[in-house]
Write an enzyme that holds these catalytic residues in place. Structure first.
Site, PDB file in Angstrom:
ATOM      1  N   LYS A  32       1.141  -1.156  -0.143  1.00 56.92           N
ATOM      2  CA  LYS A  32       0.283  -0.261   0.057  1.00 56.92           C
ATOM      3  C   LYS A  32       0.718   1.337  -0.097  1.00 56.92           C
ATOM      4  O   LYS A  32       0.090   2.367   0.025  1.00 56.92           O
ATOM      5  CB  LYS A  32      -1.007  -0.017   1.052  1.00 56.92           C
ATOM      6  N   GLY A  34       1.667   2.285  -3.067  1.00 57.89           N
ATOM      7  CA  GLY A  34       1.860   2.909  -4.569  1.00 57.89           C
ATOM      8  C   GLY A  34       2.450   1.622  -6.009  1.00 57.89           C
ATOM      9  O   GLY A  34       3.015   2.272  -6.875  1.00 57.89           O
ATOM     10  N   TRP A  37       0.846   1.502  -8.150  1.00 60.27           N
ATOM     11  CA  TRP A  37       0.920   3.231  -9.088  1.00 60.27           C
ATOM     12  C   TRP A  37       2.341   2.746 -10.250  1.00 60.27           C
ATOM     13  O   TRP A  37       2.228   3.185 -11.224  1.00 60.27           O
ATOM     14  CB  TRP A  37       0.323   4.170  -8.275  1.00 60.27           C
ATOM     15  N   HIS A  89       8.175  -7.262  -2.821  1.00 60.59           N
ATOM     16  CA  HIS A  89       7.937  -6.783  -1.404  1.00 60.59           C
ATOM     17  C   HIS A  89       8.596  -6.644  -0.775  1.00 60.59           C
ATOM     18  O   HIS A  89       8.718  -6.246   0.497  1.00 60.59           O
ATOM     19  CB  HIS A  89       6.440  -6.634  -0.676  1.00 60.59           C
ATOM     20  N   ARG A 108       5.815   6.207   1.664  1.00 62.68           N
ATOM     21  CA  ARG A 108       4.671   7.293   1.657  1.00 62.68           C
ATOM     22  C   ARG A 108       4.522   6.885   3.052  1.00 62.68           C
ATOM     23  O   ARG A 108       4.942   6.078   3.753  1.00 62.68           O
ATOM     24  CB  ARG A 108       3.451   5.959   1.334  1.00 62.68           C
ATOM     25  N   ASP A 112      -0.524   7.017   6.486  1.00 63.19           N
ATOM     26  CA  ASP A 112      -1.914   6.517   5.456  1.00 63.19           C
ATOM     27  C   ASP A 112      -1.826   5.593   4.803  1.00 63.19           C
ATOM     28  O   ASP A 112      -2.487   4.017   4.346  1.00 63.19           O
ATOM     29  CB  ASP A 112      -1.287   6.861   4.400  1.00 63.19           C
ATOM     30  N   ALA A 114      -0.777   2.622   6.197  1.00 62.53           N
ATOM     31  CA  ALA A 114      -1.249   1.656   7.529  1.00 62.53           C
ATOM     32  C   ALA A 114      -2.580   1.663   7.588  1.00 62.53           C
ATOM     33  O   ALA A 114      -3.666   0.214   7.299  1.00 62.53           O
ATOM     34  CB  ALA A 114      -0.754   1.819   9.131  1.00 62.53           C
ATOM     35  N   VAL A 115      -3.231   2.565   6.921  1.00 61.86           N
ATOM     36  CA  VAL A 115      -4.385   3.072   6.941  1.00 61.86           C
ATOM     37  C   VAL A 115      -5.164   2.383   5.090  1.00 61.86           C
ATOM     38  O   VAL A 115      -6.599   1.336   5.778  1.00 61.86           O
ATOM     39  CB  VAL A 115      -5.631   4.280   6.674  1.00 61.86           C
ATOM     40  N   SER A 116      -4.781   1.786   4.237  1.00 62.30           N
ATOM     41  CA  SER A 116      -4.876   1.313   3.424  1.00 62.30           C
ATOM     42  C   SER A 116      -4.953   0.122   3.040  1.00 62.30           C
ATOM     43  O   SER A 116      -5.721  -0.581   2.781  1.00 62.30           O
ATOM     44  CB  SER A 116      -4.380   1.992   2.631  1.00 62.30           C
TER      45      SER A 116
END
Length: 295
Positions: A32, A34, A37, A89, A108, A112, A114-116
């Site tokens: 999470k 990116g 992306w 990863h 990142r 943020d 961690a929330v994702s």
């Protein structure tokens, strides 16, 4: 020798057997941060069109994911004639570093991410993952522990003690991955990319990545390539872009949840944010933290 990272569904030992090719692009990120992306940007630069010839997970397979057999992953990459861009990863100290390959580490703000990660966890079909990896079924007499509400889970994530090499998605694991990359930042075949920079200036970052990869793009192609890498366009193509070749997600559309930063700051109190800051100051140099935490 690279460190061998293992988990119930990953094994970085696969990299030892993988035949690298000059020009390979290895995208090394924590979950999470990116990943998809960055893969999409590399795909757009490699093919110079938004109309990709195959789903993104096929073009850019996750090499050390045990859900897909090694022979299948290696065969898919061997058959590719375009410039290859490969997902992992695994931190860079867990994979062979070849001078003729390029390595991109996407970062990142850890809160943020961690929330994702929390929302991603709710979207995974655990039974399907166990089926594909051969992991044992949970004991029938054990009731699953209810998951904490997001805010409570996030506070625990910032406070828990975890062995970073065993729990790479812990705060300690995230900082281990980023510390390793930060220490290599002057190496000519490594590029650091920040999620916040992609969000703030997508075209500028795509041009920077293209220059670093020695990829020339005709000026007239840039508008459509940049548009294809926006959150809205990627979410609209979730069926072809979501990293789910084996069907382990309950919803591919839910993978592209929000695409913005700052969600953690909306959840935590000033005291909880200060406690997080104090913890990470013990885990990383000031220069890395300034780069990592900027808006």
């Amino acid at each position: 020798m690279p460190y061998r990272y293992t988990s119930p569904d990953e094994d970085s030992g696969r990299w030892a057997d993988f035949p690298a090719r000059p020009g390979d692009i290895v995208i090394s990120t924590r979950s999470k941060h990116g990943t998809t992306w960055t893969q999409m940007i590399c795909a757009l630069l490699a093919f110079q069109t938004p109309n990709l010839p195959a789903p993104l997970p096929e073009l850019s397979p996750w090499l050390d994911w045990l859900v897909v057999p090694q022979d299948e992953v290696f065969a898919r990459l061997e058959a590719q004639t375009h410039r290859r861009f490969i997902k992992t990863h695994t931190p860079l100290d867990g994979i062979p570093i070849h001078p003729e390959s390029r390595y991109i580490v996407a970062a990142r703000h850890p809160l943020d991410a961690a929330v994702s990660l929390y929302h991603q966890g709710q979207n995974l079909d655990r039974d399907r993952i166990r089926e594909l990896t051969g992991a044992p079924e949970p004991d029938q007499g054990d009731d699953p522990t209810p998951r904490k509400p997001l805010r409570e889970w996030l506070v625990h994530w910032t406070e828990e003690e975890a062995e970073p090499r065993e729990w790479l998605d812990s705060l300690q694991g995230v900082m281990l991955h980023l510390n390793d990359a930060w220490g290599r930042r002057e190496e000519p075949n490594l590029l650091l990319v920040h999620y916040a920079d992609l969000a703030a200036d997508l075209e500028g970052e795509m041009r920077r990545i293209a220059t670093w990869l020695d990829i020339e793009v005709e000026e007239g192609r840039w508008p459509e390539l940049v548009k294809a890498a926006t959150f809205g366009e990627m979410k609209a193509k979730a069926e072809r872009l979501t990293p789910d070749p084996a069907g382990v997600m309950k919803s591919r559309d839910a993978f592209f949840r929000r695409g913005t930063s700052g969600s953690a700051a909306e959840l935590l109190s000033d005291e909880e944010l200060a406690a997080y800051t104090k913890r990470v100051e013990e885990m990383a140099p000031e220069a890395l933290l300034e780069w990592l935490h900027r808006p």
